[in-house]
Design an enzyme around this catalytic site. Structure first.
Site, mmCIF file in Angstrom:
data_model
loop_
_atom_site.group_PDB
_atom_site.id
_atom_site.type_symbol
_atom_site.label_atom_id
_atom_site.label_comp_id
_atom_site.label_asym_id
_atom_site.label_seq_id
_atom_site.Cartn_x
_atom_site.Cartn_y
_atom_site.Cartn_z
ATOM 1 N N ASP A 88 -2.437 3.020 10.345
ATOM 2 C CA ASP A 88 -1.616 3.605 9.497
ATOM 3 C C ASP A 88 -0.340 4.397 10.096
ATOM 4 O OD1 ASP A 88 -0.478 4.418 6.988
ATOM 5 O OD2 ASP A 88 -2.328 6.080 6.510
ATOM 6 N N HIS A 144 -11.678 3.563 12.994
ATOM 7 C CA HIS A 144 -10.568 4.172 12.265
ATOM 8 C C HIS A 144 -9.719 5.122 13.174
ATOM 9 C CE1 HIS A 144 -11.636 3.609 7.873
ATOM 10 N NE2 HIS A 144 -12.833 3.050 8.676
ATOM 11 N N GLY A 145 -8.611 5.498 12.908
ATOM 12 C CA GLY A 145 -7.512 6.401 13.685
ATOM 13 C C GLY A 145 -7.167 5.593 14.746
ATOM 14 N N ASP A 174 -16.871 5.773 1.534
ATOM 15 C CA ASP A 174 -16.872 6.666 2.662
ATOM 16 C C ASP A 174 -17.788 7.965 2.282
ATOM 17 O OD1 ASP A 174 -16.612 8.830 4.530
ATOM 18 O OD2 ASP A 174 -14.291 8.677 4.402
ATOM 19 N N GLY A 181 -4.381 10.323 12.262
ATOM 20 C CA GLY A 181 -3.035 11.034 12.409
ATOM 21 C C GLY A 181 -2.525 10.842 13.971
ATOM 22 N N ASP A 198 -9.443 1.594 1.098
ATOM 23 C CA ASP A 198 -9.804 2.282 2.368
ATOM 24 C C ASP A 198 -10.215 3.579 2.071
ATOM 25 O OD1 ASP A 198 -9.508 3.154 5.120
ATOM 26 O OD2 ASP A 198 -7.394 3.673 5.010
ATOM 27 N N HIS A 199 -11.333 4.121 2.687
ATOM 28 C CA HIS A 199 -11.962 5.630 2.397
ATOM 29 C C HIS A 199 -12.155 5.800 1.106
ATOM 30 C CE1 HIS A 199 -11.906 7.081 6.528
ATOM 31 N NE2 HIS A 199 -10.630 6.459 6.610
ATOM 32 N N SER A 215 -5.314 3.443 0.795
ATOM 33 C CA SER A 215 -6.054 4.474 0.645
ATOM 34 C C SER A 215 -6.126 4.941 -0.810
ATOM 35 C CB SER A 215 -5.491 5.550 1.629
ATOM 36 O OG SER A 215 -4.398 6.119 1.064
HETATM 37 O O1 G3H Z 1 -8.318 4.486 7.257
HETATM 38 C C1 G3H Z 1 -7.286 4.309 8.011
HETATM 39 C C2 G3H Z 1 -6.873 4.581 9.418
HETATM 40 O O2 G3H Z 1 -8.238 5.013 9.951
HETATM 41 C C3 G3H Z 1 -5.538 4.851 9.857
HETATM 42 O O3 G3H Z 1 -5.805 5.726 11.214
HETATM 43 O O4 G3H Z 1 -3.462 6.625 10.663
HETATM 44 O O5 G3H Z 1 -4.712 7.207 13.049
HETATM 45 O O6 G3H Z 1 -3.945 4.758 12.307
HETATM 46 P P1 G3H Z 1 -4.314 6.028 11.908
HETATM 47 ZN ZN ZN Z 2 -9.641 5.866 8.512
#
Ligand code: G3H
Ligand code: ZN
Length: 283
Positions: free
Chosen positions: A231, A207-208, A103, A180, A81-82, A49
């Site tokens: 992440d 993502h996420g 992004d 998160g 990333d992003h 990132s």
């Molecule tokens: O771009 C990175 C991710 O979308 C990570 O998301 O921290 O919820 O696993 P996360």
């Molecule tokens: Zn993400």
């Protein structure tokens, strides 16, 4: 070997599985990911990132990622990333990233298309794949903060227009996940994933994905998700292992002894994710 993102994701798209994209900030995380990928014979994406690049420096991350990829027996892509800054995206391409994300999700459709096209024109000219985002994924990812009330799901019709106009390689969709740690259990909009996939027919990115129940991940993959970003789950494994080690060994001051268990814990998490995503044995 170092390959482009689309080389990895086209195969996943055509064969209905997903590849893990894990966030890297230092050597131990890179090694944990590569060892997990080699032991399970999985293709994998190392991603940094903007916060990761600020912490370690683009030169260090690029050197670590490229060395790891060149030594690896499995296909590895090195991805930004992003990315929100055109110049930083160019810098990553200059340093050998094989995939970048632009992004533009904070902009309206027209502006998001324009900024994405600008990146793609350069990236594709030098053989680098591009991910874009449409809709707004909630939560916090380093310096990108999207309040729950601002998060908006991806509109399938807009996705079709976006992909036709930009020729983007893979698309991040907002379908109910957030960056998160989740407060409750995330509810994914599976019908939306299905509809978007049918309309755009390219690899889709979730993502996420940390903290999303296994069954939801499996279903999302079966409906067309091909890149899964993780992440937070690695951060939890890393921090928990270090806290546990130091609680048991409060006098230990050896970075190798302290970080070793953290690397092992992350590797175990990554291997389980690879199994869940269906990338095992696909290298
Ligand atoms: O771009 C990175 C991710 O979308 C990570 O998301 O921290 O919820 O696993 P996360
Ligand atoms: Zn993400």
């Amino acid at each position: 070997m170092l390959v482009t993102g689309i080389e990895i994701l086209r195969h996943a798209h055509e064969n209905n599985y997903a590849v893990g994209a894990f966030n890297v900030n230092n050597m131990e995380i890179v090694q944990a990911i590569i060892e997990a990928a080699e032991e399970t014979n999985s293709p994998v994406i190392l991603q940094a990132s903007q916060g990761g690049l600020k912490y370690a420096g683009v030169e260090y991350i690029a050197a670590l990622g490229k060395l790891a990829a060149h030594k690896a027996k499995v296909p590895v892509a090195l991805h930004l990333d992003h990315g929100t800054d055109f110049q930083q995206i160019m810098l990553c391409i200059r340093h050998g990233f094989s995939s970048v994300m632009i992004d533009g999700s904070k902009y309206g459709l027209e502006e998001n298309i324009a900024i994405t096209k600008k990146v793609i024109e350069v990236a594709h000219a030098v053989g680098v794949s591009v991910e874009a985002e449409l809709g707004k994924i909630g939560g916090t990812e380093d310096d990108i903060v999207v309040d729950e009330r601002e998060a908006t799901f991806t509109d399938p019709k807009e996705a079709k227009i976006f992909v036709d106009e930009t020729n983007v390689d893979y698309l991040a969709v907002a379908v109910g996940t957030a960056h998160g740690v989740y407060k409750g259990e995330p509810e994914l909009d599976f019908d939306r994933i299905k509809t978007i996939k049918e309309m755009v027919n390219i690899p889709l990115v979730l993502h996420g994905s940390s903290g999303v129940p296994d069954e939801s991940i499996k279903r999302a993959v079966s409906l067309g998700i091909n890149k899964i970003n993780i992440d937070t789950d690695l951060r939890i494994a890393f921090a928990t292992a270090i806290k546990d080690f130091l609680a048991d060994n409060p006098d230990n001051i050896d970075p190798r002894k302290i970080l070793g268990p953290a690397k092992k814990a992350m590797k175990e998490v990554i291997k389980k994710k690879m199994e869940l995503f269906g990338s095992v044995g696909r290298a």
